[in-house]
Design an enzyme around this catalytic site. Structure first.
Site, PDB file in Angstrom:
ATOM      1  N   SER A 118       0.832  -1.215   0.000  1.00  0.00           N
ATOM      2  CA  SER A 118       0.000   0.000   0.000  1.00  0.00           C
ATOM      3  C   SER A 118       0.859   1.253   0.000  1.00  0.00           C
ATOM      4  CB  SER A 118      -0.954  -0.003   1.198  1.00  0.00           C
ATOM      5  OG  SER A 118      -0.300  -0.402   2.352  1.00  0.00           O
ATOM      6  N   HIS A 139      -3.002  -3.291  -6.204  1.00  0.00           N
ATOM      7  CA  HIS A 139      -3.398  -2.835  -4.866  1.00  0.00           C
ATOM      8  C   HIS A 139      -4.887  -3.102  -4.649  1.00  0.00           C
ATOM      9  CE1 HIS A 139      -3.500   0.759  -1.834  1.00  0.00           C
ATOM     10  NE2 HIS A 139      -3.478  -0.398  -1.233  1.00  0.00           N
ATOM     11  N   GLU A 151      -6.225  -0.833  -7.624  1.00  0.00           N
ATOM     12  CA  GLU A 151      -5.356   0.225  -8.149  1.00  0.00           C
ATOM     13  C   GLU A 151      -4.169  -0.491  -8.810  1.00  0.00           C
ATOM     14  OE1 GLU A 151      -3.956   2.713  -4.928  1.00  0.00           O
ATOM     15  OE2 GLU A 151      -4.145   4.536  -6.108  1.00  0.00           O
ATOM     16  N   ASN A 189      -4.015   6.385  -1.192  1.00  0.00           N
ATOM     17  CA  ASN A 189      -3.560   6.861   0.116  1.00  0.00           C
ATOM     18  C   ASN A 189      -3.106   8.314   0.096  1.00  0.00           C
ATOM     19  OD1 ASN A 189      -4.092   4.698   1.848  1.00  0.00           O
ATOM     20  ND2 ASN A 189      -2.413   3.544   0.923  1.00  0.00           N
TER      21      ASN A 189
HETATM   22  P1  NAI Z   1      -1.002  -9.539   7.403  1.00  0.00           P
HETATM   23  O1  NAI Z   1       0.019  -9.324   8.452  1.00  0.00           O
HETATM   24  O2  NAI Z   1      -2.432  -9.727   7.792  1.00  0.00           O
HETATM   25  O3  NAI Z   1      -0.587 -10.819   6.512  1.00  0.00           O
HETATM   26  C1  NAI Z   1       0.702 -11.049   6.029  1.00  0.00           C
HETATM   27  C2  NAI Z   1       0.910 -12.555   5.945  1.00  0.00           C
HETATM   28  O4  NAI Z   1       2.126 -12.823   5.256  1.00  0.00           O
HETATM   29  C3  NAI Z   1       1.030 -13.233   7.322  1.00  0.00           C
HETATM   30  O5  NAI Z   1       0.034 -14.236   7.426  1.00  0.00           O
HETATM   31  C4  NAI Z   1       2.446 -13.810   7.333  1.00  0.00           C
HETATM   32  O6  NAI Z   1       2.534 -15.077   7.987  1.00  0.00           O
HETATM   33  C5  NAI Z   1       2.719 -13.980   5.835  1.00  0.00           C
HETATM   34  N1  NAI Z   1       4.130 -13.990   5.477  1.00  0.00           N
HETATM   35  C6  NAI Z   1       5.153 -13.251   6.000  1.00  0.00           C
HETATM   36  N2  NAI Z   1       6.308 -13.527   5.352  1.00  0.00           N
HETATM   37  C7  NAI Z   1       6.006 -14.477   4.415  1.00  0.00           C
HETATM   38  C8  NAI Z   1       6.783 -15.170   3.445  1.00  0.00           C
HETATM   39  N3  NAI Z   1       8.080 -14.948   3.298  1.00  0.00           N
HETATM   40  N4  NAI Z   1       6.155 -16.077   2.652  1.00  0.00           N
HETATM   41  C9  NAI Z   1       4.826 -16.313   2.785  1.00  0.00           C
HETATM   42  N5  NAI Z   1       4.038 -15.658   3.696  1.00  0.00           N
HETATM   43  C10 NAI Z   1       4.625 -14.762   4.480  1.00  0.00           C
HETATM   44  O7  NAI Z   1      -0.838  -8.317   6.372  1.00  0.00           O
HETATM   45  P2  NAI Z   1      -1.938  -7.685   5.392  1.00  0.00           P
HETATM   46  O8  NAI Z   1      -2.733  -6.679   6.116  1.00  0.00           O
HETATM   47  O9  NAI Z   1      -2.616  -8.802   4.669  1.00  0.00           O
HETATM   48  O10 NAI Z   1      -0.996  -6.859   4.396  1.00  0.00           O
HETATM   49  C11 NAI Z   1      -0.264  -7.485   3.370  1.00  0.00           C
HETATM   50  C12 NAI Z   1       0.146  -6.437   2.361  1.00  0.00           C
HETATM   51  O11 NAI Z   1      -1.026  -5.837   1.811  1.00  0.00           O
HETATM   52  C13 NAI Z   1       0.992  -5.284   2.924  1.00  0.00           C
HETATM   53  O12 NAI Z   1       1.931  -4.902   1.969  1.00  0.00           O
HETATM   54  C14 NAI Z   1      -0.047  -4.184   3.146  1.00  0.00           C
HETATM   55  O13 NAI Z   1       0.516  -2.889   3.096  1.00  0.00           O
HETATM   56  C15 NAI Z   1      -0.959  -4.414   1.965  1.00  0.00           C
HETATM   57  N6  NAI Z   1      -2.314  -3.896   2.101  1.00  0.00           N
HETATM   58  C16 NAI Z   1      -3.007  -4.086   3.273  1.00  0.00           C
HETATM   59  C17 NAI Z   1      -4.312  -3.613   3.386  1.00  0.00           C
HETATM   60  C18 NAI Z   1      -5.105  -3.844   4.635  1.00  0.00           C
HETATM   61  O14 NAI Z   1      -6.178  -3.234   4.767  1.00  0.00           O
HETATM   62  N7  NAI Z   1      -4.673  -4.701   5.553  1.00  0.00           N
HETATM   63  C19 NAI Z   1      -4.973  -2.909   2.269  1.00  0.00           C
HETATM   64  C20 NAI Z   1      -4.178  -2.857   1.060  1.00  0.00           C
HETATM   65  C21 NAI Z   1      -2.896  -3.313   1.014  1.00  0.00           C
END
Ligand code: NAI
Length: 282
Positions: A118, A139, A151, A189
């Site tokens: 993001s 995105h 996006e 954002n």
């Molecule tokens: P999250 O923390 O809920 O999930 C991330 C997952 O990735 C975890 O389950 C973790 O175990 C896993 N992980 C970590 N390293 C790994 C690897 N090497 N291989 C495989 N899995 C791995 O994070 P979330 O919120 O899902 O965010 C993920 C991305 O999406 C970030 O870049 C965030 O900025 C972006 N994003 C998040 C939004 C939101 O509302 N949460 C909205 C739009 C984008």
């Protein structure tokens, strides 16, 4: 494109796997531990059941969707035959760099790489790989199965073919892709976070109480959710991080985070996830 790998099955990754599988793609979901995979698959199953209950899909649609989702605990195993890899691991450049290095060493040279970041520069992430022309930002928005927008962020070297392929793909998912060029905060954002920050300044300066700031934006501007409740939902720590990306990226004081936001993050009042932010949650 037929096969998609989703790296990370957290808040965003399980939703991304869900929408690809529901649109007929074979999906491999990659996580670091079996318990995280189980949790992600459980969430997908629950969300699909909710759709069955609302009669949006049939029981057999649900079964077929789940059958199209495969899992892996190792990136090289999980990306081998994929046409597209969507990365959705935590918002940390060092972690993403390491993951893309592993992805590239196992993926075919034709595979398109997408990041769901993001706020990290797509151009900077693309430069970690040897295929910046096949690297793009995809995105998605939370909750992914519900939110229509994707996006689509072009890095400096993203090719027009890659952009077209990913825009077409997002349409196949039933989403509305909107293109943007790589720039701090992209469009979403860059517009949203200053509004949230300004709402926080209104509280900080005693202009209005949180519920009144939100009421103005809901009733006067037809926003479905006020900016402070939205900030709580996103996470105040995430809002602060993104404002800092804008502030550092543009070196413009108009993006300086409100001191009240900094104070609340320091106090551990991060919004819904900690039970308290601008509002209290059960
Ligand atoms: P999250 O923390 O809920 O999930 C991330 C997952 O990735 C975890 O389950 C973790 O175990 C896993 N992980 C970590 N390293 C790994 C690897 N090497 N291989 C495989 N899995 C791995 O994070 P979330 O919120 O899902 O965010 C993920 C991305 O999406 C970030 O870049 C965030 O900025 C972006 N994003 C998040 C939004 C939101 O509302 N949460 C909205 C739009 C984008």
């Amino acid at each position: 494109m037929k096969k998609v790998s989703v790296i990370g099955g957290g808040t965003m990754g399980n939703g991304i796997a869900h929408v690809f599988a529901m649109s007929g793609f074979e999906v491999t979901l990659v996580e670091t531990k079996q318990e995280f995979l189980d949790k992600a698959l459980n969430t997908i199953e629950k969300n699909l059941s909710r759709m069955v209950n609302k009669e949006k899909i049939s029981e057999s649609d649900k079964t077929e969707t789940l059958n199209r989702i495969h899992s892996a605990l190792d990136i090289s195993e999980g990306v081998k035959d994929s046409d597209l890899v969507v990365e959705a691991i935590p918002e940390n450049f060092a972690l993403k760099k390491k993951a893309f290095e592993e992805i590239e060493s196992a993926a075919s040279s034709e595979t398109i790489f997408a990041s769901n970041t993001s706020s990290i520069s797509i151009t900077k992430l693309a430069a970690v790989t040897h295929r910046p022309e096949k690297f793009i930002g995809m995105h998605f928005f939370n909750p992914v199965p519900v939110m229509k927008l994707v996006e689509v962020i072009n890095g400096l070297e993203t090719s027009p073919e890659t952009t077209k392929a990913v825009m077409d793909l997002a349409e196949k998912l039933g989403k509305v892709p909107v293109p943007a060029n790589d720039s701090p905060g992209f469009v979403s954002n860059r517009v949203l976070m200053p509004m949230i920050n300004e709402a926080i300044f209104c509280v900080y300066e005693g202009v209005a109480k949180p519920e009144d700031v939100d009421q103005v934006m809901k009733l006067g501007m037809a926003h479905p959710m006020g900016p402070l409740r939205l900030a709580d939902f996103i996470g105040l720590d995430v809002c602060l991080d993104i404002l800092n990306v804008l502030y550092d990226g543009f070196k413009d004081p108009k993006y300086r985070p409100c001191p009240l936001l900094v104070k609340m993050v320091n106090a551990g009042k991060l919004g819904n996830k900690t039970g308290e932010g601008f509002f209290k949650y059960d």
